[in-house]
Motif scaffolding. Structure first.
Motif, PDB file in Angstrom:
ATOM      1  N   THR A   1      -2.168 -16.921   1.367  1.00  0.00           N
ATOM      2  CA  THR A   1      -0.937 -16.282   0.881  1.00  0.00           C
ATOM      3  C   THR A   1      -0.927 -14.819   1.296  1.00  0.00           C
ATOM      4  OG1 THR A   1      -1.985 -15.769  -1.218  1.00  0.00           O
ATOM      5  CG2 THR A   1      -0.655 -17.765  -1.144  1.00  0.00           C
ATOM      6  N   CYS A   2       0.213 -14.200   1.148  1.00  0.00           N
ATOM      7  CA  CYS A   2       0.359 -12.776   1.453  1.00  0.00           C
ATOM      8  C   CYS A   2       0.152 -11.972   0.171  1.00  0.00           C
ATOM      9  CB  CYS A   2       1.752 -12.493   2.013  1.00  0.00           C
ATOM     10  SG  CYS A   2       2.050 -13.256   3.617  1.00  0.00           S
ATOM     11  N   ARG A   3      -0.604 -10.902   0.284  1.00  0.00           N
ATOM     12  CA  ARG A   3      -0.869 -10.036  -0.876  1.00  0.00           C
ATOM     13  C   ARG A   3      -0.761  -8.575  -0.453  1.00  0.00           C
ATOM     14  NH1 ARG A   3      -4.766 -12.193  -4.570  1.00  0.00           N
ATOM     15  NH2 ARG A   3      -4.609 -10.178  -5.581  1.00  0.00           N
ATOM     16  N   GLU A   4      -0.336  -7.737  -1.394  1.00  0.00           N
ATOM     17  CA  GLU A   4      -0.259  -6.309  -1.142  1.00  0.00           C
ATOM     18  C   GLU A   4      -1.664  -5.708  -1.014  1.00  0.00           C
ATOM     19  OE1 GLU A   4       1.806  -7.665  -3.518  1.00  0.00           O
ATOM     20  OE2 GLU A   4       3.768  -7.175  -2.690  1.00  0.00           O
ATOM     21  N   VAL A   5      -1.773  -4.708  -0.163  1.00  0.00           N
ATOM     22  CA  VAL A   5      -2.997  -3.913  -0.029  1.00  0.00           C
ATOM     23  C   VAL A   5      -2.694  -2.582  -0.713  1.00  0.00           C
ATOM     24  CG1 VAL A   5      -4.546  -2.753   1.595  1.00  0.00           C
ATOM     25  CG2 VAL A   5      -3.569  -4.991   2.172  1.00  0.00           C
ATOM     26  N   TYR A   6      -3.591  -2.144  -1.602  1.00  0.00           N
ATOM     27  CA  TYR A   6      -3.316  -0.968  -2.416  1.00  0.00           C
ATOM     28  C   TYR A   6      -4.166   0.234  -2.030  1.00  0.00           C
ATOM     29  CZ  TYR A   6      -0.880  -4.167  -5.494  1.00  0.00           C
ATOM     30  OH  TYR A   6      -0.005  -5.101  -5.998  1.00  0.00           O
ATOM     31  N   ARG A   7      -3.574   1.377  -2.232  1.00  0.00           N
ATOM     32  CA  ARG A   7      -4.270   2.656  -2.235  1.00  0.00           C
ATOM     33  C   ARG A   7      -4.122   3.141  -3.670  1.00  0.00           C
ATOM     34  NH1 ARG A   7      -2.162   8.242  -1.266  1.00  0.00           N
ATOM     35  NH2 ARG A   7      -4.043   9.458  -0.978  1.00  0.00           N
TER      36      ARG A   7
END
Length: 195
Positions: free
Chosen positions: A149-155
């Motif tokens: 699945t697609c997931r957000e990458v966070y800073r």
């Protein structure tokens, strides 16, 4: 106030109902509005920036994936509003080529494309961020989401947030910077903060 003789009983009843509905709708959101505007000046130095760069390391600083330390703030003082910043925001729009455009951005050409949106909260300094949001649930190359699945990458960034109407506290808040394809696997540690 208005007299019932001038407006008529029906108009007064309608006005009363509208007033009650307005009062109920404004209280159901439970967002606390403070009389004083949030006016802090906040600047970061080299040490602050170096410290923030370490927030991406797993299991540090009490950070929860995708939440940061926002869980420490009363929900009534979190009022994040999102506004789309990009024209194309759906997976179908991202998959189809834009007529007349010869250069695709990284966000548009990724296997998990994303769009940008404005993240605004009056109870935070800084008040506004631009962040990424995945346009697709699954990779554009995948037939189904069972495996990837697609997931957000966070800073993670340090911000100041209202703790109540008079006190502020430093909080680590997630800002999505892009999206990536994630393989599903069984979690061996159910208490892990990484999802």
């Amino acid at each position: 106030m208005f007299s019932s003789e001038r407006l008529g009983i029906g108009a007064v009843t309608k006005m009363s109902i509208l007033l009650i509905l307005y009062l109920l709708s404004s209280t159901t959101a439970m967002v606390i509005r403070c009389n004083q505007p949030l006016s802090l000046t906040y600047s970061k130095n080299e040490q602050d920036i170096h410290k923030e760069s370490r927030y991406i390391l797993p299991h540090t600083h009490g950070i929860r994936h995708g939440v940061g330390t926002l869980y420490k703030i009363d929900k009534d003082f979190i009022n994040i509003q999102y506004t789309d910043y990009s024209e194309r925001t759906t997976c179908e729009e991202m998959k189809s080529p834009s007529p007349g455009r010869f250069h695709l951005t990284l966000a548009e050409s990724a296997s998990c494309p994303w769009y940008y949106r404005k993240n605004v909260d009056d109870n935070r300094v800084p008040r506004e961020f631009i962040e990424a949001k995945c346009a697709c649930r699954c990779s554009v190359n995948s037939r189904h989401c069972a495996v990837k699945t697609c997931r957000e990458v966070y800073r993670y960034v340090t911000v100041w947030r209202r703790l109540n109407c008079t006190h502020y506290v430093e909080v680590i808040e997630p800002i999505a910077v892009g999206c990536t394809e994630v393989r599903h696997h069984r979690r061996t540690n159910p208490y892990s903060l990484d999802e």
